[in-house]
Design an enzyme around this catalytic site. Sequence first.
Site, mmCIF file in Angstrom:
data_model
loop_
_atom_site.group_PDB
_atom_site.id
_atom_site.type_symbol
_atom_site.label_atom_id
_atom_site.label_comp_id
_atom_site.label_asym_id
_atom_site.label_seq_id
_atom_site.Cartn_x
_atom_site.Cartn_y
_atom_site.Cartn_z
ATOM 1 N N ASP A 79 -4.376 3.179 4.748
ATOM 2 C CA ASP A 79 -3.251 2.313 4.723
ATOM 3 C C ASP A 79 -2.104 2.428 5.462
ATOM 4 O OD1 ASP A 79 -1.011 1.151 2.502
ATOM 5 O OD2 ASP A 79 -2.904 0.615 1.725
ATOM 6 N N ASP A 80 -0.899 1.838 5.392
ATOM 7 C CA ASP A 80 0.044 1.938 6.282
ATOM 8 C C ASP A 80 0.377 3.309 7.058
ATOM 9 O OD1 ASP A 80 2.244 0.767 7.706
ATOM 10 O OD2 ASP A 80 3.468 0.452 6.026
ATOM 11 N N LYS A 156 -7.088 -4.524 5.249
ATOM 12 C CA LYS A 156 -6.140 -5.016 4.226
ATOM 13 C C LYS A 156 -4.879 -5.413 5.035
ATOM 14 C CE LYS A 156 -2.704 -2.663 1.045
ATOM 15 N NZ LYS A 156 -2.695 -1.475 0.261
ATOM 16 N N ASP A 158 -1.417 -6.938 4.774
ATOM 17 C CA ASP A 158 0.000 -6.813 3.861
ATOM 18 C C ASP A 158 0.607 -7.924 4.166
ATOM 19 O OD1 ASP A 158 1.391 -6.003 1.693
ATOM 20 O OD2 ASP A 158 1.204 -3.963 2.458
ATOM 21 N N SER A 190 -3.016 -9.721 1.044
ATOM 22 C CA SER A 190 -1.946 -9.582 0.024
ATOM 23 C C SER A 190 -1.074 -10.902 -0.147
ATOM 24 C CB SER A 190 -1.014 -8.274 0.367
ATOM 25 O OG SER A 190 -1.912 -7.100 0.731
ATOM 26 N N ASP A 220 2.425 -3.505 -6.795
ATOM 27 C CA ASP A 220 1.598 -2.126 -6.661
ATOM 28 C C ASP A 220 1.479 -1.215 -7.835
ATOM 29 O OD1 ASP A 220 1.969 -3.068 -3.984
ATOM 30 O OD2 ASP A 220 3.066 -1.189 -3.571
HETATM 31 C C1 GLA Z 1 2.806 -2.537 0.253
HETATM 32 C C2 GLA Z 1 1.549 -2.829 -0.551
HETATM 33 C C3 GLA Z 1 1.052 -1.166 -0.834
HETATM 34 C C4 GLA Z 1 1.027 -0.209 0.437
HETATM 35 C C5 GLA Z 1 2.505 -0.481 0.867
HETATM 36 C C6 GLA Z 1 2.272 0.244 2.451
HETATM 37 O O1 GLA Z 1 4.015 -2.049 -0.812
HETATM 38 O O2 GLA Z 1 1.605 -3.360 -1.598
HETATM 39 O O3 GLA Z 1 -0.317 -1.215 -1.310
HETATM 40 O O4 GLA Z 1 0.019 -0.918 1.342
HETATM 41 O O5 GLA Z 1 2.948 -1.635 1.119
HETATM 42 O O6 GLA Z 1 3.671 0.303 2.887
#
Ligand code: GLA
Length: 346
Positions: A79-80, A156, A158, A190, A220
Amino acid sequence: MIGFFFVVIIIAFLNSLSNARNTIAQTPPMGWMSWELFRCNIDCSDKTKCISEWMYKDQADVLHAEGYKEAGYLGVHMDDCWEANTRDPNTNELYANTTRFPSGLAELGKYIHNKGLKFGLYTDEGAYTCGGYQGSQHNEELDAQTFAKWGVDYIKVDGCTSNLTYLKEGYKKMGQALELSGRDIEYSCSYPAYMTTTEDKKPFYEFIMDGCNEWRNWWDIECKWDSLSSIIDYFGNASHILAPFAGPGHWHDPDMLIIGGNCITNIEEETQMAIWSIMAAPLIMGNDLRKVTTDSKEILLNKAAIAVNQDPLGQMGVRIVNKDNNYDTQIWYRNLFNGDIAVAFY
Ligand code: GLA
């Protein structure tokens, strides 16, 4: 009668779109993702707990060695917060933080592939990600090529730090760029989660046209029952609106499984597994695979639930409910490919 024909035409239209788009994600994706428990932890005083190549390799090892892979959980989803603070000054490409990913992402991708697993990555349609790292806005083509070069199988994308006008354009651009990248990269959008509107107003056909293979609809998930139950209620309320737009190649994503995260009871974990399976939702675990208890693991590996989730008909289940009982009890059902009907009691 006219209504019936209208529905048939819409469904035929959606099927032709998804056929035209690609053959990726014929069933909902399954895997593991770092965000729920590891967030943006960049403090590597313990290398196995921060967003680093060591942590991802560890999780890949467990997916590979402990029966998850055989059950269908193939994705290792970063993820991030993997990104460096800037783009490469010479090529303008994204690259990973060199202290936490000294081998680089192409090497990490190889490691994951050598275990027979899939490599999932994260970016954003804003200038910056939600964690404040470099995003892909205005760099869609270059980034899609970079992801393909690294062997990414799933991205993914965002929607932080952007606005709805750009998101509409940007998700389309990224879809085209992924298509042109020469690699089958599953595309998780997203965008719908950032639309400040209700599910009946969201243009799901547009997300499918953009090439999204799944999309986050709502907030989330957090590792607690209140959050999980609010998501079940939200998707339950909207299930009749959402179901026609789910199917092979395009899925609604209510966010990660929190099973094994040690934050809800086993009964609540069973509830999530059942509802996610009947909803044809992505089964992406947000736990620390090294610490999952035997009971939670049994739920995650439940063959019947997984078979329903991965059923080739790809129909999203809907909730039938008696509103008078305040949704305390719910029945969900879903048609399966062989003519059976799967039912979940809540
Ligand atoms: C958003 C997304 C999460 C995650 C964070 C990462 O909140 O909805 O699922 O990926 O960013 O910073």
